[in-house]
Enzyme design. Structure first.
Site, PDB file in Angstrom:
ATOM      1  N   GLY A  21      17.106 -34.433  17.290  1.00  0.00           N
ATOM      2  CA  GLY A  21      17.590 -34.956  16.025  1.00  0.00           C
ATOM      3  C   GLY A  21      18.518 -33.958  15.371  1.00  0.00           C
ATOM      4  O   GLY A  21      18.529 -32.770  15.725  1.00  0.00           O
ATOM      5  N   GLN A  60      23.215 -29.846   8.607  1.00  0.00           N
ATOM      6  CA  GLN A  60      23.199 -28.802   9.642  1.00  0.00           C
ATOM      7  C   GLN A  60      24.585 -28.523  10.200  1.00  0.00           C
ATOM      8  O   GLN A  60      24.807 -27.464  10.790  1.00  0.00           O
ATOM      9  CB  GLN A  60      22.244 -29.182  10.785  1.00  0.00           C
ATOM     10  CG  GLN A  60      20.781 -29.150  10.363  1.00  0.00           C
ATOM     11  CD  GLN A  60      19.881 -29.478  11.535  1.00  0.00           C
ATOM     12  OE1 GLN A  60      19.689 -30.648  11.859  1.00  0.00           O
ATOM     13  NE2 GLN A  60      19.339 -28.467  12.178  1.00  0.00           N
ATOM     14  N   CYS A  69      13.864 -26.142  15.417  1.00  0.00           N
ATOM     15  CA  CYS A  69      14.985 -26.646  14.642  1.00  0.00           C
ATOM     16  C   CYS A  69      16.231 -25.918  15.123  1.00  0.00           C
ATOM     17  O   CYS A  69      16.193 -24.701  15.342  1.00  0.00           O
ATOM     18  CB  CYS A  69      14.756 -26.364  13.159  1.00  0.00           C
ATOM     19  SG  CYS A  69      16.091 -26.938  12.104  1.00  0.00           S
ATOM     20  N   LEU A  70      17.316 -26.665  15.287  1.00  0.00           N
ATOM     21  CA  LEU A  70      18.558 -26.050  15.764  1.00  0.00           C
ATOM     22  C   LEU A  70      19.089 -25.028  14.758  1.00  0.00           C
ATOM     23  O   LEU A  70      19.901 -24.183  15.112  1.00  0.00           O
ATOM     24  CB  LEU A  70      19.607 -27.125  16.060  1.00  0.00           C
ATOM     25  CG  LEU A  70      19.209 -28.104  17.184  1.00  0.00           C
ATOM     26  CD1 LEU A  70      20.215 -29.238  17.273  1.00  0.00           C
ATOM     27  CD2 LEU A  70      19.103 -27.391  18.524  1.00  0.00           C
ATOM     28  N   HIS A 101      11.013 -34.575   9.820  1.00  0.00           N
ATOM     29  CA  HIS A 101      11.736 -33.298   9.913  1.00  0.00           C
ATOM     30  C   HIS A 101      13.191 -33.473   9.468  1.00  0.00           C
ATOM     31  O   HIS A 101      13.712 -32.667   8.688  1.00  0.00           O
ATOM     32  CB  HIS A 101      11.646 -32.792  11.360  1.00  0.00           C
ATOM     33  CG  HIS A 101      12.421 -31.542  11.644  1.00  0.00           C
ATOM     34  ND1 HIS A 101      11.823 -30.361  12.003  1.00  0.00           N
ATOM     35  CD2 HIS A 101      13.765 -31.291  11.633  1.00  0.00           C
ATOM     36  CE1 HIS A 101      12.756 -29.433  12.187  1.00  0.00           C
ATOM     37  NE2 HIS A 101      13.952 -29.971  11.981  1.00  0.00           N
ATOM     38  N   GLU A 102      13.836 -34.540   9.967  1.00  0.00           N
ATOM     39  CA  GLU A 102      15.258 -34.745   9.645  1.00  0.00           C
ATOM     40  C   GLU A 102      15.468 -35.097   8.175  1.00  0.00           C
ATOM     41  O   GLU A 102      16.413 -34.610   7.541  1.00  0.00           O
ATOM     42  CB  GLU A 102      15.864 -35.833  10.536  1.00  0.00           C
ATOM     43  CG  GLU A 102      15.888 -35.525  12.024  1.00  0.00           C
ATOM     44  CD  GLU A 102      16.419 -34.145  12.358  1.00  0.00           C
ATOM     45  OE1 GLU A 102      17.273 -33.623  11.626  1.00  0.00           O
ATOM     46  OE2 GLU A 102      15.955 -33.578  13.365  1.00  0.00           O
ATOM     47  N   HIS A 137      15.554 -32.192   5.937  1.00  0.00           N
ATOM     48  CA  HIS A 137      16.845 -31.492   5.878  1.00  0.00           C
ATOM     49  C   HIS A 137      17.706 -32.028   4.730  1.00  0.00           C
ATOM     50  O   HIS A 137      18.463 -31.274   4.110  1.00  0.00           O
ATOM     51  CB  HIS A 137      17.622 -31.677   7.189  1.00  0.00           C
ATOM     52  CG  HIS A 137      17.256 -30.703   8.270  1.00  0.00           C
ATOM     53  ND1 HIS A 137      17.476 -29.354   8.159  1.00  0.00           N
ATOM     54  CD2 HIS A 137      16.719 -30.890   9.508  1.00  0.00           C
ATOM     55  CE1 HIS A 137      17.081 -28.744   9.284  1.00  0.00           C
ATOM     56  NE2 HIS A 137      16.612 -29.650  10.118  1.00  0.00           N
TER      57      HIS A 137
HETATM   58 NI    NI Z   1      15.922 -29.237  12.052  1.00  0.00          NI
END
Ligand code: NI
Length: 185
Positions: free
Chosen positions: A47, A52, A100-101, A142-143, A146
């Protein structure tokens, strides 16, 4: 279409509340969605949220193809969700390892609602509504976090369950749940 740089924890934009999208099916929105899928694909993420890649708008993408290495994980359809809303179904929480990226190489054990209903729109403005559970529900929570400026470390209850993936894999007793498909998102 382009692969974008991913902002890492510490960048102030990741702490902002993202703005709602007002207009659908615009060249700008469609290009953003393309960039997000390109970036997520290159990074092998499950995701990605628009902040991000530096765009403070309420847009997330996610999805997971069927993977024989992880037969327990249900695939998630490739989805664009604009202006998402989440409603927990029940108050049951479940802990699972997340990455997480924006925090490359790290993992943490995060409690999330097990079952949720989510609503939103695709980039053309078609409504999406689903009831999901488990890993799918986790990824969406999670997304959406953000979009509200929340990175998963803020959700960790026991900070001992936070660390570098390589160390956790080598030393943690309960590593089985780390072994999920690229839980980066
Ligand atoms: Ni993330």
């Amino acid at each position: 279409m382009a692969v974008k740089n991913i902002l890492r924890m510490g960048h102030p934009l990741l702490l902002e509340t993202a703005a709602s999208v007002k207009e659908f099916n615009t060249p700008t929105l469609n290009a953003l969605v393309d960039d997000m899928f390109d970036t997520m694909g290159v990074e092998s993420g499950v995701g990605l949220a628009a902040p991000q890649i530096g765009i403070s708008q309420r847009v997330i993408v996610f999805g997971l193809k069927e993977n024989q290495r992880y037969p327990d994980i249900q695939p998630i359809p490739m989805t664009v969700l604009v202006n998402p809303e989440i409603e927990p179904l029940g108050d049951e929480m479940e802990s699972g390892w997340e990455g997480c990226l924006s925090l490359p190489g790290m993992r943490g054990l995060v409690p999330r609602y097990r079952q949720i209903r989510y609503r939103g729109f695709d980039q053309k403005g078609n409504q999406i509504e689903r009831e999901v559970e488990g890993f799918h529900a986790r990824v969406v929570q999670h997304e959406v976090d953000h979009l509200d400026g929340i990175l998963y470390p803020r959700r960790i209850k026991d900070m001992r369950m936070f660390g570098f993936e390589q160390e956790l894999e080598q030393h943690q007793l309960e590593t089985s749940s780390l072994n999920t498909p690229e839980s980066n998102s």
